[in-house]
Design an enzyme around this catalytic site. Structure first.
Site, short mmCIF file in Angstrom:
data_model
loop_
_atom_site.label_atom_id
_atom_site.label_comp_id
_atom_site.label_asym_id
_atom_site.label_seq_id
_atom_site.Cartn_x
_atom_site.Cartn_y
_atom_site.Cartn_z
N ASP A 297 32.36 38.19 30.47
CA ASP A 297 33.43 39.01 29.91
C ASP A 297 32.88 40.31 29.33
O ASP A 297 31.95 40.31 28.52
CB ASP A 297 34.19 38.23 28.83
CG ASP A 297 35.49 38.92 28.43
OD1 ASP A 297 36.07 39.65 29.26
OD2 ASP A 297 35.93 38.71 27.28
N HIS A 298 33.48 41.43 29.75
CA HIS A 298 33.10 42.78 29.33
C HIS A 298 31.64 43.09 29.64
O HIS A 298 30.94 43.71 28.84
CB HIS A 298 33.43 43.00 27.85
CG HIS A 298 34.91 43.14 27.62
ND1 HIS A 298 35.71 42.05 27.45
CD2 HIS A 298 35.71 44.22 27.61
CE1 HIS A 298 36.97 42.47 27.30
NE2 HIS A 298 36.99 43.79 27.40
N CYS B 12 34.55 50.29 46.92
CA CYS B 12 33.87 49.36 46.02
C CYS B 12 32.37 49.64 45.91
O CYS B 12 31.68 49.03 45.12
CB CYS B 12 34.10 47.92 46.46
SG CYS B 12 35.84 47.44 46.38
N HIS C 182 31.43 46.08 38.31
CA HIS C 182 30.36 45.85 39.27
C HIS C 182 30.39 46.93 40.34
O HIS C 182 31.29 47.75 40.38
CB HIS C 182 30.47 44.45 39.90
CG HIS C 182 31.64 44.29 40.82
ND1 HIS C 182 31.58 43.56 41.97
CD2 HIS C 182 32.91 44.76 40.78
CE1 HIS C 182 32.75 43.56 42.59
NE2 HIS C 182 33.57 44.30 41.89
N HIS D 279 37.37 45.12 37.12
CA HIS D 279 38.49 44.22 37.43
C HIS D 279 38.88 43.45 36.18
O HIS D 279 38.04 43.16 35.33
CB HIS D 279 38.11 43.20 38.51
CG HIS D 279 37.78 43.79 39.83
ND1 HIS D 279 38.74 44.24 40.70
CD2 HIS D 279 36.59 44.01 40.44
CE1 HIS D 279 38.16 44.70 41.79
NE2 HIS D 279 36.85 44.59 41.65
N GLU E 132 40.41 38.36 41.90
CA GLU E 132 39.81 39.68 41.64
C GLU E 132 40.94 40.68 41.39
O GLU E 132 40.82 41.57 40.55
CB GLU E 132 38.97 40.11 42.84
CG GLU E 132 38.29 41.44 42.64
CD GLU E 132 37.51 41.85 43.86
OE1 GLU E 132 36.27 41.94 43.76
OE2 GLU E 132 38.13 42.11 44.90
N HIS F 101 33.04 49.98 39.41
CA HIS F 101 34.47 49.87 39.12
C HIS F 101 34.69 48.54 38.42
O HIS F 101 33.80 47.69 38.39
CB HIS F 101 35.30 49.96 40.42
CG HIS F 101 35.04 48.84 41.38
ND1 HIS F 101 33.92 48.81 42.19
CD2 HIS F 101 35.73 47.72 41.63
CE1 HIS F 101 33.95 47.70 42.91
NE2 HIS F 101 35.04 47.01 42.60
#
Length: 153
Positions: free
Chosen positions: A98-99, A52, A33, A60, A144, A58
């Site tokens: 996810d992903h 960020c 995100h 997580h 996070e 970037h």
């Protein structure tokens, strides 16, 4: 890879004769995100969100715990079958997140800043929409990073 832990805590309080228990399941997912508010200038975004706000985003490796709380069913010995909780978490959290790039792939974030706070609220709403009894939902905890955790109740 999906990991889970089963943590059960029992309260001395009870509903009728059934003890009230909290059941927690944990999952891991990866997502990217960018923290950015288009209503602010580039300079304001950089000042508020720091690294960020990287234009390329970037990622997580998030960890999420979902806790449900309710009376133990005397017929099954469970508050909820873990198979069902896993299914609800998969539908509400894993499949949509996810992903994924939260800002570009998840419609709920098209106009919402993809902070971990907003992510926890998103998860809560999604879980409520798939659980037959959303009143059992007690808490969502999202890591996070190992040092940054959001709790939503």
């Amino acid at each position: 890879r999906i990991y889970y832990s089963r943590r059960v805590s029992m309260s001395s309080k009870s509903t009728g004769s059934a003890p009230v228990v909290t059941l927690t399941r944990r999952e891991h997912f990866s997502a990217s995100h960018r923290l950015h508010n288009p209503a602010l200038s580039d300079e304001e975004n950089k000042q508020i969100f720091g690294k960020c706000n990287n234009p390329n985003g970037h990622g997580h490796n998030y960890e999420v715990e979902v806790s449900i709380r309710g009376p133990v069913d005397p017929r099954t010995g469970m508050v909820m079958n873990l198979v069902d909780l896993k299914k609800y978490m998969n539908l509400a959290i894993m499949e949509p997140l996810d992903h994924k790039n939260l800002d570009k792939d998840v419609p709920d974030f098209f106009g919402t800043i993809s902070t971990t706070e907003n992510l926890a609220v998103f998860m809560w709403k999604r879980l409520c929409s798939v659980m037959p009894d959303p009143s059992l939902l007690q808490e969502i905890k999202v890591w996070e990073t190992p040092n940054n955790i959001v709790v939503y109740r």
